[in-house]
Design an enzyme around this catalytic site. Structure first.
Site, PDB file in Angstrom:
ATOM      1  N   LYS A  52       7.732 -78.224 -43.049  1.00 12.03           N
ATOM      2  CA  LYS A  52       6.532 -77.823 -42.293  1.00 12.03           C
ATOM      3  C   LYS A  52       5.642 -76.949 -43.166  1.00 12.03           C
ATOM      4  O   LYS A  52       4.424 -77.142 -43.223  1.00 12.03           O
ATOM      5  CB  LYS A  52       6.940 -77.094 -41.002  1.00 12.03           C
ATOM      6  CG  LYS A  52       7.465 -78.041 -39.942  1.00 12.03           C
ATOM      7  CD  LYS A  52       8.131 -77.348 -38.757  1.00 12.03           C
ATOM      8  CE  LYS A  52       8.703 -78.418 -37.813  1.00 12.03           C
ATOM      9  NZ  LYS A  52       9.540 -77.898 -36.741  1.00 12.03           N
ATOM     10  N   GLN A  96      11.545 -72.497 -34.391  1.00 10.93           N
ATOM     11  CA  GLN A  96      12.377 -73.684 -34.606  1.00 10.93           C
ATOM     12  C   GLN A  96      13.580 -73.667 -33.665  1.00 10.93           C
ATOM     13  O   GLN A  96      14.271 -72.660 -33.532  1.00 10.93           O
ATOM     14  CB  GLN A  96      12.837 -73.728 -36.082  1.00 10.93           C
ATOM     15  CG  GLN A  96      13.564 -74.989 -36.479  1.00 10.93           C
ATOM     16  CD  GLN A  96      12.687 -76.252 -36.434  1.00 10.93           C
ATOM     17  OE1 GLN A  96      11.477 -76.189 -36.607  1.00 10.93           O
ATOM     18  NE2 GLN A  96      13.304 -77.380 -36.194  1.00 10.93           N
ATOM     19  N   ASP A 119       3.731 -76.229 -30.333  1.00 15.24           N
ATOM     20  CA  ASP A 119       4.787 -77.158 -29.928  1.00 15.24           C
ATOM     21  C   ASP A 119       4.497 -77.745 -28.545  1.00 15.24           C
ATOM     22  O   ASP A 119       5.097 -78.741 -28.150  1.00 15.24           O
ATOM     23  CB  ASP A 119       6.127 -76.410 -29.813  1.00 15.24           C
ATOM     24  CG  ASP A 119       7.029 -76.597 -31.011  1.00 15.24           C
ATOM     25  OD1 ASP A 119       6.992 -77.678 -31.622  1.00 15.24           O
ATOM     26  OD2 ASP A 119       7.792 -75.658 -31.320  1.00 15.24           O
TER      27      ASP A 119
END
Ligand code: GUN
Length: 285
Positions: A52, A96, A119
Site C-alpha cells: 500500500k 490493517q 476502507d
C-alpha cells in the site's frame, strides 16, 4: 475458452488516471495523504501494508505507515487514530485487519472520522452504501465492479451469486451488484446447496477463502467468474477459490489468481484517498 480479465492491466490504467489527478491536485497545492496502521507482525498483513505504501508513492500520494507492537492496548490505538483524525495532511486512515484479539475491531473502525475512512468500514459509510449514497466504496468489491465495467459486463437484470458474506467483501459486494440492478443471491457456510445457486448465476463472485471451492460442475455455461480468494496450496503456491482448470472452459470471462482482483484492491484504496483529499479540500479537480 474464457477471456481472461486482466486485473494487472486494468489496475495500471486506473492508477495512471489517479496519478494524473493527484498531479492536478498538487498543482493546487494539495497533496493527498494516507496513514496506514498495522498492529503486530502478521506476515501477510506486513506485505499488504508495504504494498500500500509503495503504491501511494507511485501515484504521488503521501503515505505514512505506523507499525505498532502486538501488545498495543485498544486505548493506545484509539489515541493514535484521534491524532491522525486531527491532522490536515492526512486525508485517509486505514487500520490493517485482522487486529490482535484483545482489540475490538468495531470500536477501532468506528473511531476513524467517516470522511477519512477510506476502507468504508465505518457505520456511517456502510449505511451510505446501503442507502445508495456512498462517499467511499469498499476497496475489494469496488475493484470487482471496475473489472466488470471495464470488461463490458452488463449487470442489470443478471443473476448474480456472491459466495461468502464477510463485512469486507461478500456483503458490500452484494450491495454494489444490487445497486446496479443485478438480481443478487448471497451463499454462505449454512447454505444448503451452494451449487444449485451458482449453477444459475450469470455473474459469480467467490470470496470464501477455500482453494478449489468452485468447480466446473457448479458453473452455468457462459458465466462471468470473479475469484476474490487468496489462498495457498499445500506447496505454498498462491491460488483462488476457483478451480481454474475445470471452470475456465465453461466461463465466458474469468479472473486469474494472482493478477485478477488482487491488484485492484490497492488501486481502489488509492482512488478513495484521492476522493477523501478532494472532499476535505472542497475541490473537484
Ligand atoms: N485486511 C484484509 N483486507 C483488508 C482491507 O480491505 N482493509 C483492511 N483495513 N484490512 C484488510
Amino acid at each position: 475458452m474464457a477471456a481472461i480479465i486482466d486485473g494487472k492491466k486494468i489496475s495500471a490504467e486506473i492508477r495512471a488516471e489517479i496519478k494524473e489527478e493527484t498531479e492536478a491536485l498538487k498543482a493546487q497545492g494539495i497533496t493527498a495523504g494516507l496513514a496506514v496502521i498495522i498492529v503486530g507482525n502478521d506476515p501477510a498483513s506486513e506485505v499488504y501494508v508495504r504494498n500500500k505504501g509503495r503504491a501511494c508513492g507511485e501515484v504521488g500520494i503521501y503515505s505514512e505507515i505506523i507499525a505498532l507492537p502486538e501488545n498495543t492496548s485498544e486505548a493506545e490505538l484509539l489515541e493514535k487514530i484521534d491524532a491522525l483524525n486531527a491532522r490536515r495532511e492526512i486525508n485517509g486512515i486505514l487500520v490493517q485487519l485482522p487486529l490482535p484479539k484483545h482489540i475490538n475491531e468495531k470500536a477501532v473502525t468506528a473511531r476513524i472520522l467517516p470522511e477519512k475512512d477510506v476502507d468504508a468500514f465505518h457505520y456511517e459509510n456502510v449505511g451510505r452504501i446501503t442507502l445508495g449514497k456512498p462517499r467511499f466504496l469498499p476497496c475489494t468489491p469496488a475493484g470487482v465492479m471496475e473489472l466488470l465495467h471495464r470488461s463490458g459486463v452488463e449487470i442489470a437484470g443478471k443473476e448474480c451469486v456472491v459466495v461468502g458474506r464477510s463485512n469486507i467483501v461478500g456483503k458490500p459486494m452484494a450491495q454494489l451488484l444490487l445497486g446496479e440492478n443485478g438480481t443478487v443471491t448471497i451463499c454462505h457456510s449454512k447454505t444448503a446447496d451452494v451449487a444449485s445457486h451458482t449453477r444459475r448465476s450469470d455473474i459469480l463472485v467467490s470470496s470464501v477463502g477455500k482453494a478449489g471451492f468452485i468447480t466446473g460442475d457448479m458453473i452455468k455455461k457462459g458465466a462471468v467468474v470473479i475469484d476474490v480468494g487468496i489462498n495457498r496450496t499445500p506447496d505454498g503456491k498462491l491460488c483462488g477459490d476457483v478451480d481454474f482448470a475445470s471452470v475456465e472452459p465453461l466461463a465466458s470471462m474469468i479472473t486469474p489468481v494472482p493478477g485478477g482482483v488482487g491488484p485492484m484492491t490497492i488501486t481502489m484504496l488509492l482512488k478513495n484517498t484521492l476522493t477523501a483529499a478532494k472532499l476535505q479540500n472542497n475541490t473537484n479537480v
